[in-house]
Design an enzyme around this catalytic site. Structure first.
Site, short mmCIF file in Angstrom:
data_model
loop_
_atom_site.label_atom_id
_atom_site.label_comp_id
_atom_site.label_asym_id
_atom_site.label_seq_id
_atom_site.Cartn_x
_atom_site.Cartn_y
_atom_site.Cartn_z
N CYS A 57 8.27 7.45 3.01
CA CYS A 57 8.01 8.83 2.56
C CYS A 57 9.32 9.41 2.89
CB CYS A 57 7.38 9.33 1.48
SG CYS A 57 6.09 10.19 2.28
N ASP B 36 3.25 2.31 2.53
CA ASP B 36 3.69 2.59 3.49
C ASP B 36 3.83 1.72 5.01
OD1 ASP B 36 4.41 5.70 3.21
OD2 ASP B 36 2.62 5.03 2.79
N CYS C 263 1.05 9.75 7.41
CA CYS C 263 2.50 9.37 8.01
C CYS C 263 1.90 9.66 9.07
CB CYS C 263 3.42 10.44 7.10
SG CYS C 263 3.88 9.83 5.53
N CYS D 95 0.47 -0.89 -0.50
CA CYS D 95 -0.33 -0.35 0.04
C CYS D 95 1.09 1.36 -0.21
CB CYS D 95 -0.58 -0.20 1.23
SG CYS D 95 -2.13 -1.48 1.29
#
Length: 300
Positions: A68, A43, A112, A41
């Site tokens: 990222c 992450d 995140c 997916c």
């Protein structure tokens, strides 16, 4: 183009808490691990906590993150925030606190910080022997987003905790709707239900956020190419280079992105998976869900 704070960039370029914690037989100390996300997916985060059993104090923390710039920075921030806290105190840390520690995150990167909060909860629940390594009943609701496995309970939770008012914001926070997009109408329905339960004065305040700050115009061709290049440089290439590979943008024709796979990526038997999982999935999430990534032969 992502407007990262200096704090985010510093933690990304100078990480201090990456790694694992393993059981060493030290008396009165226990290692617990919480894992969320999926490489497929885009992450994934595995959080390790070293806990003093008598006081339930977090003595040390480490993380392993596939993701990222903001995912790594959020993981660093999370570790800084939990060290020295008791498990009960750590459970009160929200994704907004993680983002605030970083001086803020772009709206499209807020997932995140949510991932960090969920990994922390999973680690603590595992320590306490709670079977569900996720937030209260998040996995027991009706499945709304089949692409990312997100339930209505989880969507409702993130809407309430972060005062979200659009499906696009929900996608930014938990990725729901960021795949095929077939669940966007259902997400809108959940938002409407939450707003019905919200006092009118608060609702009016939240609705002002749907214009201006979060309004986005379609990307021009030049902007799209620039954003694709930026995502490849900042989020894809560092991961591939770490494994001995690399990728170079070759051309963009509409929604077709042509790339050159280099190094280990070009000769690896799993290059197709790299193309679709590590590159195409991330570009679809960050740039456009319509993008299709193709590898080109450098000798042609």
């Amino acid at each position: 183009m992502w407007d990262y704070t200096d704090k985010v960039m510093d933690l990304f370029y100078n990480p201090k808490n990456q790694g694992v914690l393993e059981e060493t037989g030290e008396p009165g100390v226990k290692i617990t691990v919480g894992e969320v996300g999926s490489i497929a997916c885009g992450d994934a985060l595995r959080l390790h906590l070293k806990v003093e059993e008598e006081t339930e104090k977090i003595l040390e923390a480490r993380y392993q993150t596939f993701g990222c710039t903001s995912a790594i920075a959020s993981s660093e921030a999370l570790v800084d925030l939990v060290k020295g806290k008791s498990l009960d105190e750590a459970l009160n840390i929200s994704n907004k606190e993680i983002a605030s520690y970083l001086g803020g995150l772009p709206e499209a990167k807020m997932h995140c910080s949510v991932m960090g909060q969920e990994a922390l909860e999973a680690a603590i629940y595992n320590y306490r022997g709670i079977p569900l390594a996720s937030h209260d009943d998040d996995d027991e609701g009706t499945l709304i987003c089949t692409c990312f496995g997100i339930s209505d309970t989880k969507i409702r939770r993130v809407i309430v905790e972060n005062n979200l008012t659009t499906a696009e914001q929900v996608t930014n926070y938990v990725k729901a709707g960021g795949g095929c997009g077939s669940c966007l109408a259902a997400i809108d329905d959940i938002i409407a239900l939450v707003q019905k339960e919200t006092p009118a004065s608060v609702k009016n305040s939240l609705q002002t956020r749907t214009t201006g700050e979060f309004a986005q115009k379609p990307l021009t061709s030049v902007q799209k190419i620039a954003l694709i290049q930026k995502v490849l440089d900042e989020e894809v290439r560092p991961v591939l280079i770490a494994d001995g590979g690399d990728v170079e943008l070759y051309d963009v024709e509409g929604d077709r992105v042509k790339v050159l796979l280099q190094g280990a990526c070009g000769s690896c038997s799993s290059s197709t998976a790299t193309l679709k999982i590590a590159i195409e999935a991330r570009l679809r999430e960050r740039v456009s869900k319509d993008l299709v990534v193709e590898a080109v032969d450098p000798l042609m």
